[in-house]
Every structure is written in structure tokens, then in C-alpha cells.
Enzyme design. Sequence first.
Site, PDB file in Angstrom:
ATOM      1  N   ASP A 132     -12.125  -4.047  -3.182  1.00 19.95           N
ATOM      2  CA  ASP A 132     -13.177  -5.072  -3.131  1.00 19.95           C
ATOM      3  C   ASP A 132     -14.466  -4.373  -2.717  1.00 19.95           C
ATOM      4  OD1 ASP A 132     -11.448  -5.355  -0.347  1.00 19.95           O
ATOM      5  OD2 ASP A 132     -13.577  -5.293  -0.018  1.00 19.95           O
ATOM      6  N   GLU A 165       0.810  -1.218   0.000  1.00 21.35           N
ATOM      7  CA  GLU A 165       0.000   0.000   0.000  1.00 21.35           C
ATOM      8  C   GLU A 165       0.848   1.277   0.000  1.00 21.35           C
ATOM      9  OE1 GLU A 165      -4.037  -1.049   2.290  1.00 21.35           O
ATOM     10  OE2 GLU A 165      -2.271  -1.600   3.446  1.00 21.35           O
TER      11      GLU A 165
END
Length: 248
Positions: free
Chosen positions: A214, A11
Site C-alpha cells: 500500500d 508474509e
Amino acid sequence: MLGIVAALPQELGDLIADMRAAGDIETVTLGQRDYTIGDAHGVRAVVTLARIGKVAAAATASALIHVFDVDAIVFTGVAGGVHADVQVGDIVVAQTLLQHDLDASPLFPRFEVPLLDKSRFAAAAGLSDALALACEAFLADQGDALQNRFAVVRPRVHRGLVVSGDRFVASHDELHALRGVLPDALAVEMEGAAIAQVCFEYGVPCAVVRTISDTADAAAPASFTEFLTAIAGTYSSGILSRFLRSRV
Ligand code: ADE
């Protein structure tokens, strides 16, 4: 000094490599975390990985404030889309953050942080505006390529409520329960509101930017894993480099 935090290495993208390429860096290890200090695209920064969850995030924010004396904290990473308009590949810049699993009712209203009299913590407007501009610039440059790669609709930037809790949300029932109690929630993750609470308590500005990996349903574990390994770093590098250069 700016604190830049993600939960997981994917990330952060190329940020630490870019700092190393830009000049000397110093690494301080504290509380089982490495803090890398150096020049991040022209901004003096301390960069670290919080790991996952609200306690990890709060401990990291506290160290950044008390040990590294940061002036502000930016959190970057992925999140699950909660609102029906928020799709995989979109980006959410938090305006407010709330802990969706905090419930001391009936002693205090659900979601309220006991004795702080608050459930929603505001992100700093100036930092968040600059992050949103960096996200728009990134998507203007890369949106077509990202869309082709994912075969999703063209990615968009959203701004609003991000909710955090110590749960990976991965079921239709839990997703719809969240939408029911917090209809304005855009995205769910596991750290942002904890950072925002600590920053509020110490008067340190903070901002949170999240790419949607997601949609917090039964497909979330596979979608999250694929997104994290394949693309999260491209988003973070693209957003952070533009954001940091805009601060110089
Ligand atoms: N981070 C990314 N996806 C998430 C999800 N579905 N739940 C919690 N945190 C997440």
C-alpha cells in the site's frame, strides 16, 4: 542457524510447508510463539511469527538470539510505500532502519534511541546484498506475471531507509509528515527497526526485506488487506527460496 521472521503467516508464504516437505522439523513453543526448526531450502533455520509491532518484534529477536542461538536474522513481510518512487508491488531491501515514532526530545534528538546515541541501524551488507539479488531474480522471473495481475508498473527493487513505528500509517497527512521529516524514507512498517536495534545491541547481523502492499494513504487499509491475502505469500516464497538457495 538463521532466524527467519515475519509478522503474519501470509508474509512467510510456503516456507514452513517447504521445510516440512524437506525433512524433519521441530516446533518449540515459547512466549506464545511457535519456533519451527528445520531445513529451509538447504539452510538450517528457525522460523517464527513475531506478530505486529516493535515490542513483539524485539521480544522475538531476543528469543532467537538467546534461546535459539541464531547467527543472523532475516525479516520478511509487507510495508507501506513512503517515497513517491515506491509503488505497490515494488520491493524494498533495508540498508538502514529507524523508529519514526521514537521521540525523547528535548532530552535527546528526535528518533535517537536514548543512551545508544543512534537513530539509524544498519542492516548487514552481505545478507542485504544477497536478498536484493534474490529479489531481482524473482522479479526477472515473475515480474511480467505480477505486472499483468496488478496492472501496475513493472515492480522494482529499492534499497535504503525503512522506518518502523507502532502505527499503521493510512492518511495523506501522516504520510506527508513522514516524508517531510524523513525525506529519504522508502517504506514504513511496524517491526524492522526494533529487530535491527536488538541485533545491533547483541552484534547479530540482520536484514529486512519488504514488499509494498500500500502507499500509506487513505487507501492503505484496503490495499494492505488485498495484497496480504492475494499476493504477499507469492513474493515471500519467491524471494526466500532464491535467497536461501544462494546461501547453500
Ligand atoms: N505495513 C504495511 N503497510 C503499512 C502501513 N501503511 N503502515 C505501517 N505498517 C505497514
